[in-house]
Write a protein that holds these residues in place. Structure first.
Motif, PDB file in Angstrom:
ATOM      1  N   MET A  86       0.801  -1.213   0.033  1.00  0.00           N
ATOM      2  CA  MET A  86      -0.063   0.017  -0.120  1.00  0.00           C
ATOM      3  C   MET A  86       0.983   1.075   0.140  1.00  0.00           C
ATOM      4  SD  MET A  86      -3.062  -0.784   2.703  1.00  0.00           S
ATOM      5  CE  MET A  86      -4.708  -0.476   2.247  1.00  0.00           C
ATOM      6  N   SER A  87       0.464   2.181  -0.766  1.00  0.00           N
ATOM      7  CA  SER A  87       1.191   3.401  -0.817  1.00  0.00           C
ATOM      8  C   SER A  87       0.751   4.292   0.389  1.00  0.00           C
ATOM      9  CB  SER A  87       0.949   4.377  -2.160  1.00  0.00           C
ATOM     10  OG  SER A  87      -0.672   4.492  -2.043  1.00  0.00           O
ATOM     11  N   GLY A  88       1.601   5.501   0.652  1.00  0.00           N
ATOM     12  CA  GLY A  88       1.372   6.482   1.642  1.00  0.00           C
ATOM     13  C   GLY A  88      -0.150   6.916   1.684  1.00  0.00           C
ATOM     14  N   SER A  89      -0.645   7.323   0.580  1.00  0.00           N
ATOM     15  CA  SER A  89      -2.114   7.882   0.475  1.00  0.00           C
ATOM     16  C   SER A  89      -3.233   6.677   0.730  1.00  0.00           C
ATOM     17  CB  SER A  89      -2.383   8.440  -0.939  1.00  0.00           C
ATOM     18  OG  SER A  89      -2.181   7.313  -1.949  1.00  0.00           O
ATOM     19  N   GLU A  90      -2.791   5.472   0.320  1.00  0.00           N
ATOM     20  CA  GLU A  90      -3.691   4.422   0.641  1.00  0.00           C
ATOM     21  C   GLU A  90      -3.717   4.197   2.181  1.00  0.00           C
ATOM     22  OE1 GLU A  90      -2.136   1.285  -1.749  1.00  0.00           O
ATOM     23  OE2 GLU A  90      -3.673   1.851  -3.311  1.00  0.00           O
ATOM     24  N   TRP A  91      -2.670   4.056   2.743  1.00  0.00           N
ATOM     25  CA  TRP A  91      -2.606   4.140   3.935  1.00  0.00           C
ATOM     26  C   TRP A  91      -3.246   5.475   4.994  1.00  0.00           C
ATOM     27  CZ3 TRP A  91      -2.202   0.037   6.834  1.00  0.00           C
ATOM     28  CH2 TRP A  91      -1.367  -1.166   6.458  1.00  0.00           C
ATOM     29  N   PHE A  92      -3.287   6.377   4.381  1.00  0.00           N
ATOM     30  CA  PHE A  92      -3.813   7.396   5.054  1.00  0.00           C
ATOM     31  C   PHE A  92      -5.468   7.545   4.921  1.00  0.00           C
ATOM     32  CE2 PHE A  92      -5.757  11.893   4.605  1.00  0.00           C
ATOM     33  CZ  PHE A  92      -5.493  12.346   5.777  1.00  0.00           C
ATOM     34  N   ILE A  93      -6.160   7.119   3.933  1.00  0.00           N
ATOM     35  CA  ILE A  93      -7.334   6.719   3.746  1.00  0.00           C
ATOM     36  C   ILE A  93      -7.906   5.936   4.550  1.00  0.00           C
ATOM     37  CG2 ILE A  93      -8.981   6.215   2.104  1.00  0.00           C
ATOM     38  CD1 ILE A  93      -7.738   7.795  -0.095  1.00  0.00           C
ATOM     39  N   PHE A  94      -7.043   4.760   4.497  1.00  0.00           N
ATOM     40  CA  PHE A  94      -7.597   3.718   5.400  1.00  0.00           C
ATOM     41  C   PHE A  94      -7.686   3.966   6.913  1.00  0.00           C
ATOM     42  CE2 PHE A  94      -6.224  -0.547   7.590  1.00  0.00           C
ATOM     43  CZ  PHE A  94      -7.449  -1.335   7.230  1.00  0.00           C
ATOM     44  N   ILE A  95      -6.663   4.780   7.424  1.00  0.00           N
ATOM     45  CA  ILE A  95      -6.492   5.084   8.646  1.00  0.00           C
ATOM     46  C   ILE A  95      -7.656   6.215   9.091  1.00  0.00           C
ATOM     47  CG2 ILE A  95      -5.234   6.337  10.555  1.00  0.00           C
ATOM     48  CD1 ILE A  95      -2.811   4.595   9.619  1.00  0.00           C
ATOM     49  N   VAL A  96      -7.914   7.087   8.334  1.00  0.00           N
ATOM     50  CA  VAL A  96      -9.036   8.143   8.186  1.00  0.00           C
ATOM     51  C   VAL A  96     -10.229   7.225   8.548  1.00  0.00           C
ATOM     52  CG1 VAL A  96     -10.211   9.853   7.163  1.00  0.00           C
ATOM     53  CG2 VAL A  96      -7.557   9.955   7.385  1.00  0.00           C
ATOM     54  N   PHE A  97     -10.387   6.232   7.888  1.00  0.00           N
ATOM     55  CA  PHE A  97     -11.766   5.425   7.791  1.00  0.00           C
ATOM     56  C   PHE A  97     -11.951   4.544   8.995  1.00  0.00           C
ATOM     57  CE2 PHE A  97     -12.265   6.298   2.989  1.00  0.00           C
ATOM     58  CZ  PHE A  97     -13.343   7.062   3.361  1.00  0.00           C
ATOM     59  N   LEU A  98     -10.759   4.350   9.591  1.00  0.00           N
ATOM     60  CA  LEU A  98     -10.889   3.636  10.698  1.00  0.00           C
ATOM     61  C   LEU A  98     -11.131   4.325  11.976  1.00  0.00           C
ATOM     62  CD1 LEU A  98      -8.069   0.752  10.683  1.00  0.00           C
ATOM     63  CD2 LEU A  98     -10.342   0.527  10.584  1.00  0.00           C
ATOM     64  N   ILE A  99     -10.777   5.607  12.107  1.00  0.00           N
ATOM     65  CA  ILE A  99     -11.020   6.433  13.267  1.00  0.00           C
ATOM     66  C   ILE A  99     -12.376   6.304  13.656  1.00  0.00           C
ATOM     67  CG2 ILE A  99     -10.877   8.620  14.018  1.00  0.00           C
ATOM     68  CD1 ILE A  99      -8.317   9.109  12.281  1.00  0.00           C
ATOM     69  N   PRO A 100     -13.347   6.509  12.662  1.00  0.00           N
ATOM     70  CA  PRO A 100     -14.752   6.482  13.350  1.00  0.00           C
ATOM     71  C   PRO A 100     -15.271   5.141  13.729  1.00  0.00           C
ATOM     72  CG  PRO A 100     -14.830   7.650  11.309  1.00  0.00           C
ATOM     73  CD  PRO A 100     -13.592   7.056  11.377  1.00  0.00           C
ATOM     74  N   VAL A 101     -14.743   3.963  13.049  1.00  0.00           N
ATOM     75  CA  VAL A 101     -14.925   2.991  13.439  1.00  0.00           C
ATOM     76  C   VAL A 101     -14.358   2.569  14.988  1.00  0.00           C
ATOM     77  CG1 VAL A 101     -14.415   0.367  13.208  1.00  0.00           C
ATOM     78  CG2 VAL A 101     -14.867   1.886  11.219  1.00  0.00           C
ATOM     79  N   TYR A 102     -13.001   3.027  15.387  1.00  0.00           N
ATOM     80  CA  TYR A 102     -12.523   2.776  16.613  1.00  0.00           C
ATOM     81  C   TYR A 102     -13.468   3.723  17.675  1.00  0.00           C
ATOM     82  CZ  TYR A 102      -7.973   0.304  15.836  1.00  0.00           C
ATOM     83  OH  TYR A 102      -7.129  -0.577  15.681  1.00  0.00           O
ATOM     84  N   GLY A 103     -13.988   4.719  17.022  1.00  0.00           N
ATOM     85  CA  GLY A 103     -14.760   5.779  18.192  1.00  0.00           C
ATOM     86  C   GLY A 103     -15.938   4.945  18.281  1.00  0.00           C
ATOM     87  N   LEU A 104     -16.759   4.477  17.475  1.00  0.00           N
ATOM     88  CA  LEU A 104     -17.771   3.989  17.672  1.00  0.00           C
ATOM     89  C   LEU A 104     -17.761   2.526  18.546  1.00  0.00           C
ATOM     90  CD1 LEU A 104     -19.696   3.672  14.390  1.00  0.00           C
ATOM     91  CD2 LEU A 104     -20.468   5.044  16.428  1.00  0.00           C
ATOM     92  N   LEU A 105     -16.554   1.603  18.394  1.00  0.00           N
ATOM     93  CA  LEU A 105     -16.138   0.559  19.225  1.00  0.00           C
ATOM     94  C   LEU A 105     -16.295   1.048  20.645  1.00  0.00           C
ATOM     95  CD1 LEU A 105     -14.400  -1.488  16.880  1.00  0.00           C
ATOM     96  CD2 LEU A 105     -16.600  -2.095  17.639  1.00  0.00           C
ATOM     97  N   ILE A 106     -15.437   1.807  20.861  1.00  0.00           N
ATOM     98  CA  ILE A 106     -15.084   2.411  22.137  1.00  0.00           C
ATOM     99  C   ILE A 106     -16.152   2.996  22.853  1.00  0.00           C
ATOM    100  CG2 ILE A 106     -13.626   4.395  23.531  1.00  0.00           C
ATOM    101  CD1 ILE A 106     -11.380   4.024  21.457  1.00  0.00           C
ATOM    102  N   TRP A 107     -16.912   3.791  22.128  1.00  0.00           N
ATOM    103  CA  TRP A 107     -18.195   4.161  22.703  1.00  0.00           C
ATOM    104  C   TRP A 107     -19.286   3.047  23.246  1.00  0.00           C
ATOM    105  CZ3 TRP A 107     -23.259   4.450  19.907  1.00  0.00           C
ATOM    106  CH2 TRP A 107     -24.198   5.048  20.770  1.00  0.00           C
TER     107      TRP A 107
END
Length: 77
Positions: free
Chosen positions: A1-22
């Motif tokens: 994966m390139s740097g931009s793909e990692w950035f997009i992947f992590i940006v989309f994971l942030i709300p998932v982590y937030g929902l799971l923590i909540w």
């Protein structure tokens, strides 16, 4: 994966982590989110349902984190 793909992947994971923590912190609220319309009165979840909601949240957090770390490891190998 390139740097931009990692950035997009992590940006989309942030709300998932937030929902799971909540979901772990407020298991009753997260379970009833979007389901309150089905009940005439305020429903009460059993202790087993709360326990299950918390365990599923923790397991999902662990699996997603391990998958992310494994992908990072594979990309640098």
């Amino acid at each position: 994966m390139s740097g931009s793909e990692w950035f997009i992947f992590i940006v989309f994971l942030i709300p998932v982590y937030g929902l799971l923590i909540w979901s772990y912190i407020e298991p009753e609220e997260s379970y009833l989110w979007g389901r309150r319309w089905m009940y005439e009165e305020e429903p009460e979840l059993s202790e087993e349902a709360i326990w299950l909601q918390k365990k599923v949240s923790i397991i999902a957090l662990i699996v997603i984190t391990l998958g992310l770390l494994l992908n990072i490891y594979r990309s640098f190998k």
